[in-house]
Design an enzyme around this catalytic site. Sequence first.
Site: not given
Ligand SMILES: NC(=O)c1ccc[n+]([C@@H]2O[C@H](COP(=O)([O-])OP(=O)(O)OC[C@H]3O[C@@H](n4cnc5c(N)ncnc54)[C@H](O)[C@@H]3O)[C@@H](O)[C@H]2O)c1
Length: 440
Positions: A279
């Site tokens: 993030c």
């Molecule tokens: N981690 C945090 O603290 C947080 C907090 C708020 C917002 N975000 C935002 O949320 C979003 C996701 O972050 P995250 O930490 O959950 O990521 P993550 O990597 O933990 O999870 C994302 C998941 O999406 C899957 N994925 C990728 N491409 C895909 C596709 N085409 N179809 C289906 N699945 C697919 C991946 O395999 C993974 O399991 C990002 O934009 C991030 O900036 C993250």
Amino acid sequence: MSLRVTDYYSEFKKKVKAKELKIAVVGLGYVGLPLAVEYAKKGFQVTGIDVDKDRIENIGKKVSYIIDVPTSELKAVILKGKFKADLGFEALKKSDVAIICVPTPLKRKYHPNISYIMSAVRQIKKYLHPGQLVVLESTTYPGTTEEAIMPVLESSGLKCGKDFFLAFSPERIDPGNMAYPVHKIPKVIGGITREATELAVLLYENIVSKAVPVSSARVAETVKLLENTFRIVNIGLIDEIAMMCHKMNIDIWEVIDAAKTKPFGFMPFYPGPGVGGHCIPKDPLYLFWKAKKFGFHSRFIKLASDMINHMPGYVVDRVSALLKDNGLDLSRARVLVAGVTYKKDVKDLRKSPSLDIIEILKARQVAVSYYDPLIPYLKINHINLESVDLDKESLKSFDCVIIAADHTSVDYKLILKNSRFIFDARNVYKNITDKKIYRL
Ligand SMILES: NC(=O)c1ccc[n+]([C@@H]2O[C@H](COP(=O)([O-])OP(=O)(O)OC[C@H]3O[C@@H](n4cnc5c(N)ncnc54)[C@H](O)[C@@H]3O)[C@@H](O)[C@H]2O)c1
């Protein structure tokens, strides 16, 4: 509202009320899995979709891999038949809602990579059907929902706002923060059309205490970037003040503790060895990139980003100086980095400053090891490392221990008792005075 849109709205409302709404969550990571389980706990039919085989297998075994989702909760919703997960996207055919929670990394510094979003959107397009609501939760630059996603979905022949609905709602979770689980964090929602916002509000009101509708997807996208820009700028600032205080021999931690007694106009931020995770280090750069397209250069974002990237090197310099003051040369020292994840108690290595610290030490020919109860093995570029045991013997073999992440389960008393020098970048030894402790 046209007659057709009114029909979709009342149908959606009926399904929400009867808990008959079918929800597909695309991307089951730190954001997607807690969200999916939250809806399943409320009685909705949820299918999680992910391209990661290991994650789908774990869910199949009813085992959670995300700190915010206890395995017991995951197991309960699966056994109730409310949640299942799949590698394929077919569940989208029958789902009323598709929520996208995929990663949004950087291609290179200052360049967003929305390829994961677009790949998910192309799958959703294949199964897009009248009345469906698509919501993007991944953090991204202003305009993504309208300029990048909408045209792809409309290339199906269906019209946004008439046949299907599209909205952006940023995820604001803080992994590992038990005080603020998903349902306690208000949800900002901005649709491409007013109806899309209203449908998304109906959707999210089931799982959060408060929905905050805004006038457009673009505003909602910017809200998230403002929040994380606010954080990076304040962290960069406090890092700078910490370096300044060190020069002036003033304890920054004491300063912050006293400053935060002011009941208004001050919010404490703490210095650290750098900032990691998926993030803060990259979200503001999405805004920086988009603003540049409008001929605007954000000096604050650039400075804050430079400042947080400077911190791992600063930590190494401080360790080098403390060793020198004690007659030791860094290049001949044995150093232990305690805590390698980017954050306390969270098993996430993404952009972790500890990895930078290890790389810098390695580049300076230092014999560096690490300890982290959450990470048994570590690979940084071509370097393979294994977590050492944390015991009296091994601690005594190091010249300095760098506390880089402050996991709760670590025995800091043992470290204090058996280490020669400690560089505490997280203030775990708050209020303890000992000559061997050097604070950031
Ligand atoms: N981690 C945090 O603290 C947080 C907090 C708020 C917002 N975000 C935002 O949320 C979003 C996701 O972050 P995250 O930490 O959950 O990521 P993550 O990597 O933990 O999870 C994302 C998941 O999406 C899957 N994925 C990728 N491409 C895909 C596709 N085409 N179809 C289906 N699945 C697919 C991946 O395999 C993974 O399991 C990002 O934009 C991030 O900036 C993250």
